[in-house]
Design a protein around this motif. Sequence first.
Motif, mmCIF file in Angstrom:
data_model
loop_
_atom_site.group_PDB
_atom_site.id
_atom_site.type_symbol
_atom_site.label_atom_id
_atom_site.label_comp_id
_atom_site.label_asym_id
_atom_site.label_seq_id
_atom_site.Cartn_x
_atom_site.Cartn_y
_atom_site.Cartn_z
ATOM 1 N N TRP A 180 0.820 -1.203 0.000
ATOM 2 C CA TRP A 180 0.000 0.000 0.000
ATOM 3 C C TRP A 180 0.857 1.256 0.000
ATOM 4 C CZ3 TRP A 180 -4.590 1.398 -1.326
ATOM 5 C CH2 TRP A 180 -5.187 2.561 -0.815
ATOM 6 N N GLY A 181 1.967 1.231 0.736
ATOM 7 C CA GLY A 181 2.865 2.381 0.761
ATOM 8 C C GLY A 181 3.419 2.697 -0.613
ATOM 9 N N GLU A 182 3.796 1.663 -1.371
ATOM 10 C CA GLU A 182 4.289 1.877 -2.724
ATOM 11 C C GLU A 182 3.194 2.486 -3.605
ATOM 12 O OE1 GLU A 182 6.053 -1.498 -4.626
ATOM 13 O OE2 GLU A 182 7.193 -2.060 -2.844
ATOM 14 N N TYR A 183 1.978 2.003 -3.438
ATOM 15 C CA TYR A 183 0.878 2.536 -4.240
ATOM 16 C C TYR A 183 0.671 4.025 -3.970
ATOM 17 C CZ TYR A 183 -3.837 3.754 -5.695
ATOM 18 O OH TYR A 183 -4.915 4.399 -6.249
ATOM 19 N N LEU A 184 0.691 4.422 -2.712
ATOM 20 C CA LEU A 184 0.499 5.844 -2.389
ATOM 21 C C LEU A 184 1.614 6.702 -2.976
ATOM 22 C CD1 LEU A 184 -0.737 5.632 1.322
ATOM 23 C CD2 LEU A 184 -2.110 5.950 -0.750
ATOM 24 N N GLU A 185 2.835 6.176 -3.011
ATOM 25 C CA GLU A 185 3.945 6.901 -3.642
ATOM 26 C C GLU A 185 3.682 7.093 -5.134
ATOM 27 O OE1 GLU A 185 6.684 8.417 -2.770
ATOM 28 O OE2 GLU A 185 6.705 7.968 -0.629
ATOM 29 N N PHE A 239 3.353 10.477 -7.371
ATOM 30 C CA PHE A 239 4.282 10.673 -8.489
ATOM 31 C C PHE A 239 3.552 10.997 -9.790
ATOM 32 C CE2 PHE A 239 6.458 8.762 -12.178
ATOM 33 C CZ PHE A 239 7.636 9.507 -12.176
ATOM 34 N N PHE A 240 2.445 10.299 -10.057
ATOM 35 C CA PHE A 240 1.764 10.466 -11.338
ATOM 36 C C PHE A 240 0.805 11.664 -11.388
ATOM 37 C CE2 PHE A 240 2.919 5.933 -12.134
ATOM 38 C CZ PHE A 240 3.585 6.148 -13.334
ATOM 39 N N THR A 241 0.702 12.393 -10.291
ATOM 40 C CA THR A 241 -0.130 13.599 -10.307
ATOM 41 C C THR A 241 0.720 14.763 -10.829
ATOM 42 O OG1 THR A 241 -1.383 12.769 -8.419
ATOM 43 C CG2 THR A 241 -1.616 15.103 -8.935
ATOM 44 N N LYS A 242 0.701 14.924 -12.139
ATOM 45 C CA LYS A 242 1.524 15.959 -12.782
ATOM 46 C C LYS A 242 1.090 16.110 -14.240
ATOM 47 C CE LYS A 242 5.035 12.500 -13.953
ATOM 48 N NZ LYS A 242 6.463 12.101 -13.833
ATOM 49 N N ASP A 243 1.395 17.265 -14.797
ATOM 50 C CA ASP A 243 1.171 17.517 -16.224
ATOM 51 C C ASP A 243 -0.257 17.202 -16.672
ATOM 52 O OD1 ASP A 243 3.924 18.110 -16.351
ATOM 53 O OD2 ASP A 243 4.424 16.013 -16.768
ATOM 54 N N GLY A 244 -1.229 17.561 -15.835
ATOM 55 C CA GLY A 244 -2.616 17.341 -16.182
ATOM 56 C C GLY A 244 -3.130 15.941 -15.903
ATOM 57 N N MET A 245 -2.246 15.073 -15.417
ATOM 58 C CA MET A 245 -2.635 13.701 -15.081
ATOM 59 C C MET A 245 -2.917 13.619 -13.581
ATOM 60 S SD MET A 245 -3.038 10.428 -15.760
ATOM 61 C CE MET A 245 -2.388 10.290 -17.429
ATOM 62 N N HIS A 246 -3.925 12.834 -13.223
ATOM 63 C CA HIS A 246 -4.243 12.603 -11.817
ATOM 64 C C HIS A 246 -3.707 11.236 -11.401
ATOM 65 C CE1 HIS A 246 -6.871 16.072 -12.060
ATOM 66 N NE2 HIS A 246 -7.480 15.526 -13.103
ATOM 67 N N GLY A 247 -3.157 11.188 -10.202
ATOM 68 C CA GLY A 247 -2.630 9.916 -9.717
ATOM 69 C C GLY A 247 -3.714 8.902 -9.412
ATOM 70 N N VAL A 248 -4.917 9.417 -9.143
ATOM 71 C CA VAL A 248 -6.018 8.543 -8.758
ATOM 72 C C VAL A 248 -7.342 9.238 -9.053
ATOM 73 C CG1 VAL A 248 -6.096 9.441 -6.385
ATOM 74 C CG2 VAL A 248 -6.941 7.124 -6.839
#
Length: 425
Positions: free
Chosen positions: A170-175, A179-188
């Motif tokens: 779960w910790g890796e998933y939250l990281e 990380f992927f919340t950038k450049d108009g992309m949402h991490g979740v």
Amino acid sequence: MLKQSLLSLALATGLSTAAHAESVNILMEGVPDTEYVKTLLPEFTKETGIEVNLEVVNYAEMHTKLVPQLLASKGSYSAIVVDFYWVGEFTKAGWLAPLDDMIKADNFDTSVYVPKMMDLVGQVDGVTYMLPFYNYAMGLLYRTDLLEDEANKAAYLEATGMELAPPKTWGEYLEQVKFFTKDGMHGVVNQGLRPDPIAMEWSNYLFANGGEFHDADWNATLNTPAGVAALEQYKTNVNEYGPLGSASFSFDEAFNVMAQGQAYSYITYNFFRTAIDDPSQSTVAGKVEIMPVPGQEPGVGASLNGAWGWAIPKSSPNPEAAWTFLKWVESKKIAKERAMQGGSPTRIDVFDDADLNAKFDYMGAMKDMLLTSHNFPVFTYTPQLVEVLGRELSLAVADEATPADALAAVEAEMNELAKKDGKQK
């Protein structure tokens, strides 16, 4: 004249038989798994001579339609399907007929079901009231193309010191969400609508943090470090790493965000795995995979289980014919045929079927999801608990209550409901 008389007699006999042909009436929800059953009904009628009439309605209508029929001494439904939400209510009220004698008489093997399925929509206090129909356990949908991108791999390694791969914990998933919340992309993207969508989705966060809803004596265990951490993480994902408005998204709106390539991940019902590969409704077909929601340690699953079960009400006008249908529709052959159309299996032998795995390479992940899943509390007041939980979680997400205060309120009401139901001594 003799031939004419014989012909008239034959026609009369045929019409009489047709008029008195046995039929099974079943109330079902308008979902894909119902459609898969519908395609196979002519085969059942050919084998048994029994007609099957399906009354298909939306979920909101089902409980209202069912209860009067269940209360009647002789209702109109031969068999029914039961959501896990209603299992506690229906069994405590004595509305469902035990199936054990029929199972024993026909040597119907229930050991083929995933054990968590039988716990949720099979047995209650050692009595079999249902045969598991289909599962809607929740899993983690994630973008495989983003994980495989070399630039992302290098940037992630530099930022976290970890290799970019499907999250093992779960910790890796939250990281990865961060990380992927950038450049108009949402991490979740989250399904934060109250009460049901947020209550179901947040349950995965609770299990992922090592929490549970109650202890062995049904004392609520939500206002704990695990529960508070789960709600803080959920709130952060909605407000910082998700799209605007996701606090009021149901699963359809959340799925659309994922399907349009605007989010890295989405914790949702497993039937969306098939839908995300449909080019007519997804721009990321072939770029998304599903896995069990990861837990605190590698190999520890945190997915919420969910399922429907077939049952025969005590008010059934023809329980024998209903059982003939149930044992047919849940046979290995028919369960496999439903799964080959895209249905969600509940039998281990269907999950392990070579033909099915050749067609859907994610079946192994679906099976692991169920084997490591956690069940929501099943008792008479499950629907009321969902209402309370959804209300308080939403207040916390909107900063109208602290996570600890929200969970304390849920605990207090859950304990009262458990006492009222006789779960707490």
